[in-house]
Design an enzyme around this catalytic site. Structure first.
Site, PDB file in Angstrom:
ATOM      1  N   HIS A  21     -17.975 -22.547 -18.689  1.00 48.26           N
ATOM      2  CA  HIS A  21     -19.098 -23.368 -18.239  1.00 48.26           C
ATOM      3  C   HIS A  21     -18.568 -24.578 -17.472  1.00 48.26           C
ATOM      4  O   HIS A  21     -17.390 -24.951 -17.627  1.00 48.26           O
ATOM      5  CB  HIS A  21     -19.929 -23.831 -19.436  1.00 48.26           C
ATOM      6  CG  HIS A  21     -20.765 -22.754 -20.034  1.00 48.26           C
ATOM      7  ND1 HIS A  21     -21.053 -22.687 -21.368  1.00 48.26           N
ATOM      8  CD2 HIS A  21     -21.372 -21.672 -19.471  1.00 48.26           C
ATOM      9  CE1 HIS A  21     -21.817 -21.633 -21.600  1.00 48.26           C
ATOM     10  NE2 HIS A  21     -22.011 -20.999 -20.469  1.00 48.26           N
ATOM     11  N   LYS A  25     -14.546 -26.222 -17.281  1.00 50.60           N
ATOM     12  CA  LYS A  25     -13.698 -25.610 -16.248  1.00 50.60           C
ATOM     13  C   LYS A  25     -12.319 -26.271 -16.181  1.00 50.60           C
ATOM     14  O   LYS A  25     -11.307 -25.577 -16.057  1.00 50.60           O
ATOM     15  CB  LYS A  25     -14.384 -25.627 -14.892  1.00 50.60           C
ATOM     16  CG  LYS A  25     -15.537 -24.628 -14.834  1.00 50.60           C
ATOM     17  CD  LYS A  25     -16.028 -24.415 -13.446  1.00 50.60           C
ATOM     18  CE  LYS A  25     -17.327 -23.646 -13.380  1.00 50.60           C
ATOM     19  NZ  LYS A  25     -17.446 -22.440 -14.156  1.00 50.60           N
ATOM     20  N   THR A  47     -15.506 -15.229 -13.256  1.00 53.92           N
ATOM     21  CA  THR A  47     -16.687 -15.585 -12.480  1.00 53.92           C
ATOM     22  C   THR A  47     -16.250 -16.495 -11.335  1.00 53.92           C
ATOM     23  O   THR A  47     -15.168 -17.097 -11.376  1.00 53.92           O
ATOM     24  CB  THR A  47     -17.740 -16.252 -13.376  1.00 53.92           C
ATOM     25  OG1 THR A  47     -17.116 -17.286 -14.131  1.00 53.92           O
ATOM     26  CG2 THR A  47     -18.372 -15.240 -14.324  1.00 53.92           C
ATOM     27  N   GLY A  48     -17.095 -16.621 -10.318  1.00 53.47           N
ATOM     28  CA  GLY A  48     -16.742 -17.232  -9.042  1.00 53.47           C
ATOM     29  C   GLY A  48     -16.019 -18.560  -9.059  1.00 53.47           C
ATOM     30  O   GLY A  48     -14.870 -18.658  -8.612  1.00 53.47           O
ATOM     31  N   THR A  49     -16.662 -19.605  -9.546  1.00 54.07           N
ATOM     32  CA  THR A  49     -16.066 -20.935  -9.482  1.00 54.07           C
ATOM     33  C   THR A  49     -14.850 -21.039 -10.393  1.00 54.07           C
ATOM     34  O   THR A  49     -13.818 -21.589 -10.000  1.00 54.07           O
ATOM     35  CB  THR A  49     -17.099 -22.013  -9.859  1.00 54.07           C
ATOM     36  OG1 THR A  49     -18.248 -21.850  -9.032  1.00 54.07           O
ATOM     37  CG2 THR A  49     -16.538 -23.404  -9.666  1.00 54.07           C
ATOM     38  N   THR A  50     -14.942 -20.506 -11.587  1.00 52.62           N
ATOM     39  CA  THR A  50     -13.805 -20.545 -12.512  1.00 52.62           C
ATOM     40  C   THR A  50     -12.604 -19.836 -11.890  1.00 52.62           C
ATOM     41  O   THR A  50     -11.491 -20.366 -11.892  1.00 52.62           O
ATOM     42  CB  THR A  50     -14.173 -19.900 -13.865  1.00 52.62           C
ATOM     43  OG1 THR A  50     -15.294 -20.590 -14.420  1.00 52.62           O
ATOM     44  CG2 THR A  50     -13.014 -19.938 -14.832  1.00 52.62           C
ATOM     45  N   SER A  68     -20.777 -15.883  -9.175  1.00 51.25           N
ATOM     46  CA  SER A  68     -20.982 -16.978 -10.112  1.00 51.25           C
ATOM     47  C   SER A  68     -21.764 -16.443 -11.312  1.00 51.25           C
ATOM     48  O   SER A  68     -22.566 -15.516 -11.170  1.00 51.25           O
ATOM     49  CB  SER A  68     -21.780 -18.076  -9.406  1.00 51.25           C
ATOM     50  OG  SER A  68     -22.169 -19.067 -10.316  1.00 51.25           O
ATOM     51  N   GLY A  69     -21.528 -17.018 -12.490  1.00 47.71           N
ATOM     52  CA  GLY A  69     -22.197 -16.557 -13.707  1.00 47.71           C
ATOM     53  C   GLY A  69     -23.705 -16.426 -13.566  1.00 47.71           C
ATOM     54  O   GLY A  69     -24.267 -15.356 -13.820  1.00 47.71           O
ATOM     55  N   ASP A  74     -21.625 -12.858 -14.932  1.00 50.88           N
ATOM     56  CA  ASP A  74     -21.566 -12.511 -16.351  1.00 50.88           C
ATOM     57  C   ASP A  74     -21.895 -11.033 -16.550  1.00 50.88           C
ATOM     58  O   ASP A  74     -21.246 -10.338 -17.338  1.00 50.88           O
ATOM     59  CB  ASP A  74     -22.544 -13.364 -17.177  1.00 50.88           C
ATOM     60  CG  ASP A  74     -22.193 -14.838 -17.177  1.00 50.88           C
ATOM     61  OD1 ASP A  74     -20.995 -15.167 -17.055  1.00 50.88           O
ATOM     62  OD2 ASP A  74     -23.111 -15.660 -17.310  1.00 50.88           O
ATOM     63  N   ASP A  94     -19.715 -24.306 -23.280  1.00 51.66           N
ATOM     64  CA  ASP A  94     -20.096 -25.700 -23.513  1.00 51.66           C
ATOM     65  C   ASP A  94     -21.309 -25.695 -24.440  1.00 51.66           C
ATOM     66  O   ASP A  94     -22.429 -25.469 -23.987  1.00 51.66           O
ATOM     67  CB  ASP A  94     -20.437 -26.386 -22.195  1.00 51.66           C
ATOM     68  CG  ASP A  94     -20.956 -27.799 -22.386  1.00 51.66           C
ATOM     69  OD1 ASP A  94     -20.829 -28.350 -23.504  1.00 51.66           O
ATOM     70  OD2 ASP A  94     -21.496 -28.361 -21.415  1.00 51.66           O
ATOM     71  N   HIS A 101     -29.085 -20.140 -17.915  1.00 53.65           N
ATOM     72  CA  HIS A 101     -28.788 -18.703 -17.988  1.00 53.65           C
ATOM     73  C   HIS A 101     -28.215 -18.338 -19.360  1.00 53.65           C
ATOM     74  O   HIS A 101     -27.396 -17.435 -19.490  1.00 53.65           O
ATOM     75  CB  HIS A 101     -27.844 -18.290 -16.857  1.00 53.65           C
ATOM     76  CG  HIS A 101     -26.519 -18.984 -16.869  1.00 53.65           C
ATOM     77  ND1 HIS A 101     -26.361 -20.284 -16.481  1.00 53.65           N
ATOM     78  CD2 HIS A 101     -25.294 -18.547 -17.237  1.00 53.65           C
ATOM     79  CE1 HIS A 101     -25.091 -20.626 -16.616  1.00 53.65           C
ATOM     80  NE2 HIS A 101     -24.424 -19.590 -17.070  1.00 53.65           N
ATOM     81  N   ASP A 104     -27.973 -14.721 -20.374  1.00 48.44           N
ATOM     82  CA  ASP A 104     -26.839 -13.980 -19.821  1.00 48.44           C
ATOM     83  C   ASP A 104     -25.589 -14.183 -20.667  1.00 48.44           C
ATOM     84  O   ASP A 104     -24.823 -13.251 -20.911  1.00 48.44           O
ATOM     85  CB  ASP A 104     -26.552 -14.428 -18.383  1.00 48.44           C
ATOM     86  CG  ASP A 104     -27.735 -14.232 -17.460  1.00 48.44           C
ATOM     87  OD1 ASP A 104     -28.542 -13.329 -17.723  1.00 48.44           O
ATOM     88  OD2 ASP A 104     -27.856 -14.989 -16.479  1.00 48.44           O
ATOM     89  N   ARG A 110     -22.594 -10.651 -26.777  1.00 48.84           N
ATOM     90  CA  ARG A 110     -23.078  -9.504 -27.560  1.00 48.84           C
ATOM     91  C   ARG A 110     -22.295  -8.249 -27.206  1.00 48.84           C
ATOM     92  O   ARG A 110     -21.864  -7.494 -28.080  1.00 48.84           O
ATOM     93  CB  ARG A 110     -24.575  -9.288 -27.310  1.00 48.84           C
ATOM     94  CG  ARG A 110     -25.163  -8.113 -28.065  1.00 48.84           C
ATOM     95  CD  ARG A 110     -26.643  -7.910 -27.654  1.00 48.84           C
ATOM     96  NE  ARG A 110     -27.047  -6.561 -27.940  1.00 48.84           N
ATOM     97  CZ  ARG A 110     -26.779  -5.494 -27.187  1.00 48.84           C
ATOM     98  NH1 ARG A 110     -26.093  -5.614 -26.081  1.00 48.84           N
ATOM     99  NH2 ARG A 110     -27.184  -4.296 -27.534  1.00 48.84           N
TER     100      ARG A 110
END
Length: 137
Positions: A21, A25, A47-50, A68-69, A74, A94, A101, A104, A110
């Site tokens: 989150h 990051k 995911t994109g930014t991470t 991105s998530g 995700d 976080d 989201h 997600d 899960r």
């Protein structure tokens, strides 16, 4: 069957998913740096930014960036879990900020539980997973 018991294709290294989150990051980037030697032995999917932040900080690591998530990243990782492609999920969550989201996020965690995938939501448990999966640095 545990995801760890699914051998990767002979021509590729296993995937480890790294997600964080926004408020975490910086922490996952620092964590990846502490484990760069171990992570160099796997394919990272993120995911994109991470993924962008990790790639920028450690260009020697193999990072595949997904969406991105909130835009489906995700779910992309979730699909890879269902297909037995992911060896471990490191998801720095976080817990103090509301997430639009959140559904997600719950779906991803899960799936990790359903498929008996090693999953960490903090640096200390991520250390245990990476050291157990890839050996101590």
């Amino acid at each position: 069957m545990s995801a760890l018991s699914v051998p990767p294709a002979p021509d590729r290294r296993p995937y480890v998913a790294l997600v964080a989150h926004d408020a975490r990051k910086d922490e996952i980037v620092k964590w990846a740096g502490r484990h760069a030697a171990q992570l160099a032995r796997v394919e990272i999917v993120s995911t994109g930014t991470t993924g962008g932040r990790i790639s920028e900080a450690y260009p020697e690591l193999s990072v595949t960036r997904l969406k991105s998530g909130p835009l489906g990243g995700d779910q992309q990782i979730g699909a890879m879990i269902c297909e037995g492609q992911i060896a471990a999920l490191i998801f720095f969550v976080d817990p103090l900020s509301p997430m639009p989201h959140d559904v997600d996020v719950k779906a991803l965690t899960r799936l990790a539980t359903v498929y008996d995938l090693p999953m960490a939501c903090s640096a200390s448990t991520a250390d245990l997973i990476v050291n157990g999966l890839l050996g101590a640095p």
